[in-house]
Design a protein around this motif. Structure first.
Motif, PDB file in Angstrom:
ATOM      1  N   LYS A 135       2.703   9.797   1.488  1.00 57.47           N
ATOM      2  CA  LYS A 135       2.745   8.369   1.205  1.00 57.47           C
ATOM      3  C   LYS A 135       4.191   8.007   0.853  1.00 57.47           C
ATOM      4  CE  LYS A 135      -1.881   8.354  -0.916  1.00 57.47           C
ATOM      5  NZ  LYS A 135      -2.668   7.889  -2.093  1.00 57.47           N
ATOM      6  N   SER A 151       0.814  -1.215   0.000  1.00 63.44           N
ATOM      7  CA  SER A 151       0.000   0.000   0.000  1.00 63.44           C
ATOM      8  C   SER A 151       0.845   1.262   0.000  1.00 63.44           C
ATOM      9  CB  SER A 151      -0.930   0.017   1.217  1.00 63.44           C
ATOM     10  OG  SER A 151      -0.200   0.206   2.415  1.00 63.44           O
ATOM     11  N   ILE A 207       6.031  -0.805  -4.428  1.00 63.50           N
ATOM     12  CA  ILE A 207       4.645  -0.761  -3.974  1.00 63.50           C
ATOM     13  C   ILE A 207       3.717  -1.159  -5.122  1.00 63.50           C
ATOM     14  CG2 ILE A 207       5.159   1.141  -2.387  1.00 63.50           C
ATOM     15  CD1 ILE A 207       3.616   2.981  -4.358  1.00 63.50           C
ATOM     16  N   SER A 261      -1.961   2.018  -3.877  1.00 67.11           N
ATOM     17  CA  SER A 261      -1.582   3.230  -3.150  1.00 67.11           C
ATOM     18  C   SER A 261      -2.444   4.420  -3.558  1.00 67.11           C
ATOM     19  CB  SER A 261      -0.098   3.540  -3.395  1.00 67.11           C
ATOM     20  OG  SER A 261       0.331   4.634  -2.607  1.00 67.11           O
TER      21      SER A 261
END
Length: 257
Positions: A163, A122, A146, A151
């Motif tokens: 993030k 994520s 990722i 995400s």
């Protein structure tokens, strides 16, 4: 379609997307890692949950080489118990605790030419974002692996509003669909068959091969852990010892030696 075949088709689609869209990012990440390893540094690796499997995939195993340092907290990754002591609930709680990453890194001396490789499907949970922030404070290049699709659908959870993708110098997409599970079974409400292990392992080993090529070009071929099938029992065993010795030498500075 047979669900097992549907899963294999979805896995093939992941590999195809990596081949078509992620090679440039893999090559950029390989440059960072090769520079680190060629200059006697370490590529530090961090993950929580099942993403820790990618760390074990990198080193040590056959066809791999020293230069990678796992930073794996059992409290964040040990899933065997599921419930009870060291259970899944505790691990899932801890990966959301801000302030944990600096405590973990207090145990190590990290500095250039080191770099940092973080695996997170994520890329939003607090501890992985904080680990990237801490690495950047130490002037280390950060590589993230990722699922970009996953995400994008997740709101930031860290108080910084960031993030992992916002902090990484290079982000490699494991090309797994959002939600991870890829197969619908008739009569079952929820999909099954996660794909992030397929994508993560493919990225990890493609990256490993690209790094090896660069180290050879730099005149510093890596000490590969080689099967006796290729090298014979005696040479294979010596190769393991040499590889482990090189890894131990690199660790001395990281542990304050």
């Amino acid at each position: 379609m047979d669900p097992a075949l549907a899963y294999l088709d979805a896995a093939e689609a992941i590999l195809k997307r990596i081949r078509e869209h992620e090679m440039e990012h893999i090559e950029r990440a390989a440059e960072i890692c090769a520079h680190t390893i060629a200059n006697d540094g370490l590529v530090h690796m961090f993950a929580t949950g099942h993403s820790r499997m990618m760390i074990e995939e990198m080193y040590p195993r056959h066809g791999s080489f020293p230069g990678f340092h796992p930073i794996v907290e059992l409290s964040l990754t040990y899933h065997n118990q599921v419930v009870g002591a060291n259970g899944q609930r505790q691990a899932m709680f801890l990966e959301h605790v801000e302030g944990f990453a600096p405590v973990i890194l207090r145990n190590f001396v990290l500095q250039p030419p080191d770099s940092f490789l973080i695996f997170s499907n994520s890329g939003v949970n607090e501890v992985v974002v904080e680990m990237a922030l801490e690495a950047k404070k130490r002037d280390l290049s950060v590589i993230a692996v990722i699922s970009k699709d996953h995400s994008r659908l997740q709101a930031p959870k860290h108080s910084s509003g960031k993030k992992l993708i916002d902090l990484a110098d290079v982000t490699i997409d494991n090309c797994t669909p959002a939600g991870d599970a890829m197969v619908r079974v008739e009569g079952l409400d929820d999909p099954v068959g996660p794909g992030s292990t397929i994508g993560g392992a493919a990225v990890t080993n493609a990256l490993k091969c690209a790094i090896a090529q660069r180290l050879v070009a730099l005149g510093k071929p890596p000490l590969v852990l080689t099967s006796s099938v290729f090298a014979g029992a005696e040479k294979s065993q010596q190769g393991f010892e040499d590889s482990y010795d090189d890894y131990q030498r690199r660790l001395k500075r990281v542990y304050g030696g």
